[in-house]
Design a protein around this motif. Structure first.
Motif, PDB file in Angstrom:
ATOM      1  N   ALA A   8      -5.027  13.869  -7.312  1.00  0.00           N
ATOM      2  CA  ALA A   8      -5.134  14.060  -5.868  1.00  0.00           C
ATOM      3  C   ALA A   8      -6.110  15.199  -5.639  1.00  0.00           C
ATOM      4  O   ALA A   8      -5.732  16.362  -5.542  1.00  0.00           O
ATOM      5  N   GLU A   9      -7.389  14.854  -5.540  1.00  0.00           N
ATOM      6  CA  GLU A   9      -8.450  15.861  -5.562  1.00  0.00           C
ATOM      7  C   GLU A   9      -8.339  16.915  -4.472  1.00  0.00           C
ATOM      8  O   GLU A   9      -8.502  18.104  -4.727  1.00  0.00           O
ATOM      9  N   LEU A  10      -8.087  16.497  -3.247  1.00  0.00           N
ATOM     10  CA  LEU A  10      -8.109  17.444  -2.141  1.00  0.00           C
ATOM     11  C   LEU A  10      -6.916  18.386  -2.152  1.00  0.00           C
ATOM     12  O   LEU A  10      -6.922  19.407  -1.459  1.00  0.00           O
ATOM     13  N   ALA A  11      -5.898  18.069  -2.927  1.00  0.00           N
ATOM     14  CA  ALA A  11      -4.728  18.943  -3.059  1.00  0.00           C
ATOM     15  C   ALA A  11      -4.792  19.787  -4.326  1.00  0.00           C
ATOM     16  O   ALA A  11      -3.882  20.580  -4.570  1.00  0.00           O
ATOM     17  N   ASN A  12      -5.860  19.615  -5.122  1.00  0.00           N
ATOM     18  CA  ASN A  12      -5.937  20.297  -6.423  1.00  0.00           C
ATOM     19  C   ASN A  12      -4.648  20.035  -7.207  1.00  0.00           C
ATOM     20  O   ASN A  12      -3.991  20.964  -7.694  1.00  0.00           O
ATOM     21  N   ALA A  13      -4.338  18.751  -7.315  1.00  0.00           N
ATOM     22  CA  ALA A  13      -3.028  18.404  -7.863  1.00  0.00           C
ATOM     23  C   ALA A  13      -3.040  17.014  -8.478  1.00  0.00           C
ATOM     24  O   ALA A  13      -4.014  16.259  -8.365  1.00  0.00           O
ATOM     25  N   VAL A  14      -1.915  16.698  -9.130  1.00  0.00           N
ATOM     26  CA  VAL A  14      -1.609  15.346  -9.580  1.00  0.00           C
ATOM     27  C   VAL A  14      -0.323  14.922  -8.888  1.00  0.00           C
ATOM     28  O   VAL A  14       0.695  15.636  -8.964  1.00  0.00           O
ATOM     29  N   ASP A  15      -0.359  13.796  -8.179  1.00  0.00           N
ATOM     30  CA  ASP A  15       0.832  13.271  -7.529  1.00  0.00           C
ATOM     31  C   ASP A  15       1.647  12.455  -8.523  1.00  0.00           C
ATOM     32  O   ASP A  15       1.083  11.664  -9.311  1.00  0.00           O
ATOM     33  N   VAL A  16       2.971  12.626  -8.477  1.00  0.00           N
ATOM     34  CA  VAL A  16       3.883  11.851  -9.319  1.00  0.00           C
ATOM     35  C   VAL A  16       4.584  10.834  -8.422  1.00  0.00           C
ATOM     36  O   VAL A  16       5.238  11.206  -7.440  1.00  0.00           O
ATOM     37  N   ILE A  17       4.443   9.553  -8.764  1.00  0.00           N
ATOM     38  CA  ILE A  17       4.931   8.468  -7.907  1.00  0.00           C
ATOM     39  C   ILE A  17       5.950   7.628  -8.666  1.00  0.00           C
ATOM     40  O   ILE A  17       5.748   7.281  -9.841  1.00  0.00           O
ATOM     41  N   ASP A  18       7.045   7.311  -8.000  1.00  0.00           N
ATOM     42  CA  ASP A  18       8.029   6.382  -8.544  1.00  0.00           C
ATOM     43  C   ASP A  18       7.595   4.972  -8.149  1.00  0.00           C
ATOM     44  O   ASP A  18       7.630   4.628  -6.956  1.00  0.00           O
ATOM     45  N   PRO A  19       7.159   4.135  -9.100  1.00  0.00           N
ATOM     46  CA  PRO A  19       6.674   2.804  -8.726  1.00  0.00           C
ATOM     47  C   PRO A  19       7.761   1.891  -8.181  1.00  0.00           C
ATOM     48  O   PRO A  19       7.455   0.914  -7.490  1.00  0.00           O
ATOM     49  N   SER A  20       9.024   2.195  -8.457  1.00  0.00           N
ATOM     50  CA  SER A  20      10.099   1.335  -7.946  1.00  0.00           C
ATOM     51  C   SER A  20      10.314   1.537  -6.451  1.00  0.00           C
ATOM     52  O   SER A  20      10.632   0.590  -5.727  1.00  0.00           O
ATOM     53  N   THR A  26       0.852  -1.179   0.000  1.00  0.00           N
ATOM     54  CA  THR A  26       0.000   0.000   0.000  1.00  0.00           C
ATOM     55  C   THR A  26       0.891   1.234   0.000  1.00  0.00           C
ATOM     56  O   THR A  26       1.781   1.346   0.843  1.00  0.00           O
ATOM     57  N   ILE A  27       0.690   2.100  -0.979  1.00  0.00           N
ATOM     58  CA  ILE A  27       1.446   3.351  -1.059  1.00  0.00           C
ATOM     59  C   ILE A  27       0.717   4.396  -0.226  1.00  0.00           C
ATOM     60  O   ILE A  27      -0.456   4.699  -0.486  1.00  0.00           O
ATOM     61  N   ASP A  28       1.410   4.932   0.766  1.00  0.00           N
ATOM     62  CA  ASP A  28       0.845   5.966   1.625  1.00  0.00           C
ATOM     63  C   ASP A  28       1.185   7.334   1.033  1.00  0.00           C
ATOM     64  O   ASP A  28       2.355   7.692   0.901  1.00  0.00           O
ATOM     65  N   LEU A  29       0.164   8.092   0.671  1.00  0.00           N
ATOM     66  CA  LEU A  29       0.368   9.401   0.060  1.00  0.00           C
ATOM     67  C   LEU A  29       0.650  10.494   1.079  1.00  0.00           C
ATOM     68  O   LEU A  29       0.929  11.631   0.702  1.00  0.00           O
ATOM     69  N   GLY A  30       0.566  10.166   2.352  1.00  0.00           N
ATOM     70  CA  GLY A  30       0.997  11.082   3.391  1.00  0.00           C
ATOM     71  C   GLY A  30      -0.065  12.006   3.946  1.00  0.00           C
ATOM     72  O   GLY A  30       0.125  12.613   5.004  1.00  0.00           O
ATOM     73  N   LYS A  31      -1.187  12.113   3.264  1.00  0.00           N
ATOM     74  CA  LYS A  31      -2.258  12.984   3.739  1.00  0.00           C
ATOM     75  C   LYS A  31      -3.540  12.630   2.998  1.00  0.00           C
ATOM     76  O   LYS A  31      -3.500  11.991   1.937  1.00  0.00           O
ATOM     77  N   PRO A  32      -4.700  13.038   3.508  1.00  0.00           N
ATOM     78  CA  PRO A  32      -5.960  12.759   2.811  1.00  0.00           C
ATOM     79  C   PRO A  32      -6.005  13.498   1.479  1.00  0.00           C
ATOM     80  O   PRO A  32      -5.861  14.727   1.437  1.00  0.00           O
ATOM     81  N   LEU A  33      -6.207  12.757   0.394  1.00  0.00           N
ATOM     82  CA  LEU A  33      -6.154  13.362  -0.940  1.00  0.00           C
ATOM     83  C   LEU A  33      -7.317  12.973  -1.849  1.00  0.00           C
ATOM     84  O   LEU A  33      -7.509  13.584  -2.889  1.00  0.00           O
ATOM     85  N   ARG A  34      -8.056  11.923  -1.502  1.00  0.00           N
ATOM     86  CA  ARG A  34      -9.034  11.352  -2.431  1.00  0.00           C
ATOM     87  C   ARG A  34      -8.384  11.047  -3.795  1.00  0.00           C
ATOM     88  O   ARG A  34      -8.800  11.565  -4.831  1.00  0.00           O
ATOM     89  N   PRO A  35      -7.370  10.198  -3.800  1.00  0.00           N
ATOM     90  CA  PRO A  35      -6.747   9.834  -5.086  1.00  0.00           C
ATOM     91  C   PRO A  35      -7.749   9.065  -5.937  1.00  0.00           C
ATOM     92  O   PRO A  35      -8.535   8.273  -5.416  1.00  0.00           O
ATOM     93  N   HIS A  36      -7.717   9.295  -7.237  1.00  0.00           N
ATOM     94  CA  HIS A  36      -8.753   8.674  -8.052  1.00  0.00           C
ATOM     95  C   HIS A  36      -8.219   8.001  -9.308  1.00  0.00           C
ATOM     96  O   HIS A  36      -8.357   6.809  -9.479  1.00  0.00           O
ATOM     97  N   CYS A  37      -7.653   8.752 -10.216  1.00  0.00           N
ATOM     98  CA  CYS A  37      -7.269   8.216 -11.516  1.00  0.00           C
ATOM     99  C   CYS A  37      -5.764   8.039 -11.588  1.00  0.00           C
ATOM    100  O   CYS A  37      -5.008   8.973 -11.301  1.00  0.00           O
ATOM    101  N   ALA A  38      -5.305   6.844 -11.959  1.00  0.00           N
ATOM    102  CA  ALA A  38      -3.876   6.551 -12.071  1.00  0.00           C
ATOM    103  C   ALA A  38      -3.513   6.278 -13.527  1.00  0.00           C
ATOM    104  O   ALA A  38      -4.189   5.509 -14.206  1.00  0.00           O
ATOM    105  N   GLU A  39      -2.445   6.915 -13.987  1.00  0.00           N
ATOM    106  CA  GLU A  39      -1.979   6.718 -15.360  1.00  0.00           C
ATOM    107  C   GLU A  39      -0.463   6.628 -15.364  1.00  0.00           C
ATOM    108  O   GLU A  39       0.215   7.425 -14.707  1.00  0.00           O
ATOM    109  N   PHE A  40       0.082   5.666 -16.118  1.00  0.00           N
ATOM    110  CA  PHE A  40       1.517   5.616 -16.324  1.00  0.00           C
ATOM    111  C   PHE A  40       1.903   6.523 -17.487  1.00  0.00           C
ATOM    112  O   PHE A  40       1.254   6.533 -18.536  1.00  0.00           O
ATOM    113  N   GLY A  41       2.979   7.297 -17.304  1.00  0.00           N
ATOM    114  CA  GLY A  41       3.541   8.077 -18.396  1.00  0.00           C
ATOM    115  C   GLY A  41       4.602   7.271 -19.115  1.00  0.00           C
ATOM    116  O   GLY A  41       5.087   6.253 -18.600  1.00  0.00           O
ATOM    117  N   PRO A  42       5.001   7.702 -20.319  1.00  0.00           N
ATOM    118  CA  PRO A  42       6.100   7.031 -21.027  1.00  0.00           C
ATOM    119  C   PRO A  42       7.402   7.026 -20.244  1.00  0.00           C
ATOM    120  O   PRO A  42       8.285   6.216 -20.521  1.00  0.00           O
TER     121      PRO A  42
END
Length: 330
Positions: free
Chosen positions: A125-137, A101-117
């Motif tokens: 991350a709805e509650l932050a008015n943002a998109v979180d960038v995550i390193d899957p490794s 489980t990846i902990d985003l560190g705060k309540p965010l209501r994460p919703h849509c996940a997409e891999f970039g090239p």
């Protein structure tokens, strides 16, 4: 999004090198369908050819190459009171179990996940008015990219990986993100409210759906302006383009219809019945079959895009929503 007492498994993203789970029977020739059930808080692995569930994986509990990433949004709809998710469940599709489980560190209501090239995972991350960038490794958040608007619910990424676009529900807008510089480029006003977003295969057009009028906004990505409107018989909730860029399938949640749009003429050429409260559409690689998740009915509609005929549906359970395709080989 629909409100349910259980966790909402609203969208799933498979890692680029996902491995097929072992099954007692031969898998579907083209691959398997992976379905998030927002009501049962499970991830389903489905054989679309034999129309049967192969595995059900529980996710949303408290606390490379073959994983599904499932943002845990919360127990309410967009903008409604409820719990605020702060995690992303990682599913090993070969072992068929929750492995991290990846902990985003705060309540965010994460919703849509997409891999970039670039191999990074981008999650709204709805509650932050943002998109979180995550390193899957490392399964760590690298940075937040601001969207400048509330309720950035869904995300698409351009084929070259340079741009991201979010549909901001209550703001009725689309945010344009520079994924390399990790900055907001602009926001595009569209309507009073919008739902979901899709992109043409060539990355030249963005489609988002007016929730107060039966029409789709067509945004030119070269100018970041609305270039046209597609008028519909009834409002659309989600859409997807065929791989050749000729057709757009627009799913209506209230009218229970899928509208087929000719993108050369920019008009609807046919409409077909789909299951109750359908919320998502996935076009299979190759462009021959489309799957539509009927959240209310618990069915996956199957549309043959060569004949434009509905095939027998896949019967699952109410709550089916997010869809992803797991290829048979890589």
């Amino acid at each position: 999004m629909l409100a349910h007492r259980s966790l909402l498994l609203v969208f799933i993203m498979l890692s680029a090198s996902a491995v097929l789970p072992e099954t007692k029977s031969a898998p579907a020739p083209g691959g398997l369908l992976v379905v998030a059930n927002q009501k049962e808080h499970t991830l389903l692995v489905v054989d679309p050819e034999n129309r049967r569930e192969l595995s059900k994986i529980s996710v949303g509990v408290s606390k490379d190459g073959h994983f599904a990433y499932v943002p845990i949004y919360g127990n309410s709809g967009v903008g409604r009171p409820g719990t605020d998710g702060s995690t992303i469940d990682v599913i090993d599709l070969q072992a068929r179990k929750l492995v991290a489980t990846i902990d985003l560190g705060k309540p965010l209501r994460p919703h849509c996940a997409e891999f970039g090239p670039d191999g990074l995972l981008y999650v709204t991350a709805e509650l932050a008015n943002a998109v979180d960038v995550i390193d899957p490794s490392t399964r760590k958040v690298l940075v937040e990219i601001p969207t400048g608007e509330p309720q950035s619910h869904m995300l698409v990424i351009s084929p070259d990986g340079y741009r991201g676009y979010t549909a901001n529900v209550s703001a009725g807008s689309v945010s344009v993100l520079d994924l390399a510089k990790r900055t907001l480029i602009t926001t595009i006003p569209v309507a009073k409210s919008v739902q979901r977003i899709s992109i043409s295969p060539d990355g030249k057009r963005i489609f988002t759906h007016d929730q107060d009028a039966p029409r789709i906004a067509v945004i030119d990505t070269a100018t970041n302006k609305i270039a046209a409107w597609i008028e519909l018989p009834s409002a659309a909730y989600a859409s997807a383009s065929t791989p050749d860029g000729r057709w757009l399938l627009a799913v209506g949640m209230t009218a229970n219809r899928v509208h087929v749009v000719d993108l050369q003429a920019m008009k609807v050429v046919r409409s077909l019945d789909i299951p109750e409260r359908s919320s998502e559409v996935l076009i299979r690689p190759g462009g021959d079959i489309a799957y539509v998740s009927g959240t209310g009915a618990g069915k996956i509609a199957v549309l043959d895009l060569r004949s434009w005929k509905m095939q027998p549906p896949i019967d699952l359970t109410p709550g089916v929503d997010g869809l992803a395709w797991l290829p048979a080989s890589h």
